[in-house]
Scaffold this active site. Structure first.
Site, PDB file in Angstrom:
ATOM      1  N   ARG A  39       0.822  -1.212   0.000  1.00  0.00           N
ATOM      2  CA  ARG A  39       0.000   0.000   0.000  1.00  0.00           C
ATOM      3  C   ARG A  39       0.858   1.265   0.000  1.00  0.00           C
ATOM      4  NH1 ARG A  39      -4.902  -2.201   3.918  1.00  0.00           N
ATOM      5  NH2 ARG A  39      -6.197  -2.910   2.181  1.00  0.00           N
ATOM      6  N   LYS A 197     -17.676 -19.615   1.105  1.00  0.00           N
ATOM      7  CA  LYS A 197     -19.122 -19.616   1.321  1.00  0.00           C
ATOM      8  C   LYS A 197     -19.897 -18.850   0.264  1.00  0.00           C
ATOM      9  CE  LYS A 197     -19.069 -20.288   6.276  1.00  0.00           C
ATOM     10  NZ  LYS A 197     -19.454 -19.746   7.578  1.00  0.00           N
ATOM     11  N   GLY A 354      -8.108 -10.012  -1.113  1.00  0.00           N
ATOM     12  CA  GLY A 354      -6.900 -10.487  -0.426  1.00  0.00           C
ATOM     13  C   GLY A 354      -6.481 -11.901  -0.767  1.00  0.00           C
ATOM     14  N   GLY A 377     -12.956  -5.182   0.453  1.00  0.00           N
ATOM     15  CA  GLY A 377     -14.383  -4.845   0.511  1.00  0.00           C
ATOM     16  C   GLY A 377     -14.857  -4.008  -0.655  1.00  0.00           C
TER      17      GLY A 377
END
Length: 396
Positions: A39, A197, A354, A377
């Protein structure tokens, strides 16, 4: 491509101007040292360019989750030195208590990092007074933090309404890549969606079947889709209560002429640990005491053939339990195929999240993809077709 946001190229003369730059400097640290400077390196280009153009550069960022309370362990003073080393030029830390005076005295071309924006209780609420406090410190605003663009905070969204707002180089590259991947892609488009999931990616799957020509489902979530098709998945990770929703998604895909690809041969084991005894079987041959842990070689080869006929690929999530050998085999093989097609110019490949970045690094091909987003996100919400507040605030 018609852009609806301004970039650094639209800023004009900025020498002597105070430019507030929102970056993502939320880096992992251990024993006072940064363990992954990705980053920091991503922030370099914009910060250096603004400084070279004579601006007083004030970097805004959060660090950890202090929840509006000062915490010395989450002070951006800890990141100032590492950023200075990556940047190769001096960077000063600016305590927000004396920020106005310090910035006033900064020389043109000087760079400073303001204390953690989340120490202000109004930051995450996007409170008008928090926005005003920040706006008073600058003349212009640059948002270079796509990874925080799904949050409507004072430093990511509020400021764009108070000061002339521009996208930084990293944000610009990200938005251009995402536009090529799903906004205005070249068809046929394939999407790889993996992960444990279905429940965490329901909105992604629903959105993608309307947008892509091929939907490749891997990871634990593929087992839920297999179960919906009547396959006995043994002891595999599976959300049996969601098989009805999996059926709905497959029906929606049929209506939208999107082909859903599920594995037809799989790698199974009786225990989940590194290098256990495994079998490669047809999905209908999984024993009651076995679990599916990777996509098999025949299905992986068929998926490679799908990619060879596509022009665009968007990838989020691994195909198998890739952190545990040998269950990274399918992910690595398909990633290498995508990388080779990208290198030869026949595929635009955009990946994010990620786990995905870790898997591509493991395959040694992250640099060969057209674009790899480090956003988690924000990338997922973009794949869900949601509007990102930090991005829409930049629109002219």
């Amino acid at each position: 491509m018609a852009r609806n946001f301004k970039t650094l190229d639209d800023m004009g003369e900025i020498a002597g101007k105070r430019v507030l730059v929102r970056e993502d400097l939320n880096v992992p640290m251990a024993d006072g040292a940064v363990t992954d400077d990705t980053r920091l390196r991503a922030a370099m280009q914009t910060v250096a360019e603004l400084a070279d153009r004579g601006a007083k550069v004030i970097v805004l960022a959060h660090f950890g989750r202090p929840k509006g309370v000062r915490n010395p362990e989450m002070s951006l003073a800890l990141v100032t030195k590492p950023f200075e080393q990556v940047l190769g030029r001096p960077v000063r830390f600016i305590d927000d208590q004396q920020a106005g005076d310090v910035i006033h005295k900064m020389a043109d071309g000087e760079i400073g990092i303001l204390e953690n924006t989340r120490f202000d209780p109004g930051e995450e609420k996007n409170a008008p007074e928090a926005v005003e406090r920040l706006a008073a410190l600058g003349d212009l605003y640059v948002n270079d933090a796509f990874s925080a663009a799904h949050r409507a905070h004072a430093s990511t969204e509020g400021l764009a309404h108070r000061l002339p707002a521009f996208a930084g180089r990293q944000m610009e590259a990200e938005l251009d890549a995402l536009d090529k991947a799903l906004g205005n892609p070249e068809h046929p488009v394939a999407a790889v969606v993996g992960g444990a999931k279905v429940s965490s990616k329901l909105d992604v799957l629903r959105h993608l079947v309307e947008k892509v020509d091929h939907l490749i489902i891997g990871g634990g979530m593929a087992n839920t889709f297999l179960a919906a098709r009547g396959v006995d998945v043994g002891k595999s990770l599976c959300e049996h209560d969601l098989t009805g929703i999996a059926e709905e998604i497959m029906d929606a895909a049929d209506k939208a002429h999107c082909i859903v690809h599920l594995p037809y041969d799989v790698v199974v084991a009786k225990e989940f640990k590194p290098n256990p005894a495994t079998r490669t079987v047809n999905v209908h041959e999984v024993a009651a005491d076995e679990m599916i842990l990777d996509v098999g070689p025949a299905a992986t080869e068929a998926l490679a053939d799908v990619l060879k006929n596509c022009r665009t690929l968007v990838w989020n999530g691994p195909l198998g339990a890739f952190e545990t050998p040998p269950f990274d085999t399918a992910t690595v093989a398909l990633a290498k195929t995508a990388a080779a097609l990208t290198r030869e110019g026949s595929l635009v490949s955009v990946a994010g999240g990620g786990d995905t970045v870790a898997a591509l690094n493991q395959a040694g091909v992250a640099d060969d993809f057209t674009f790899v987003s480090t956003a988690g996100g924000a990338f997922l919400e973009w794949m869900e077709g949601k509007e990102l507040p930090g991005v829409s605030a930049l629109a002219r």
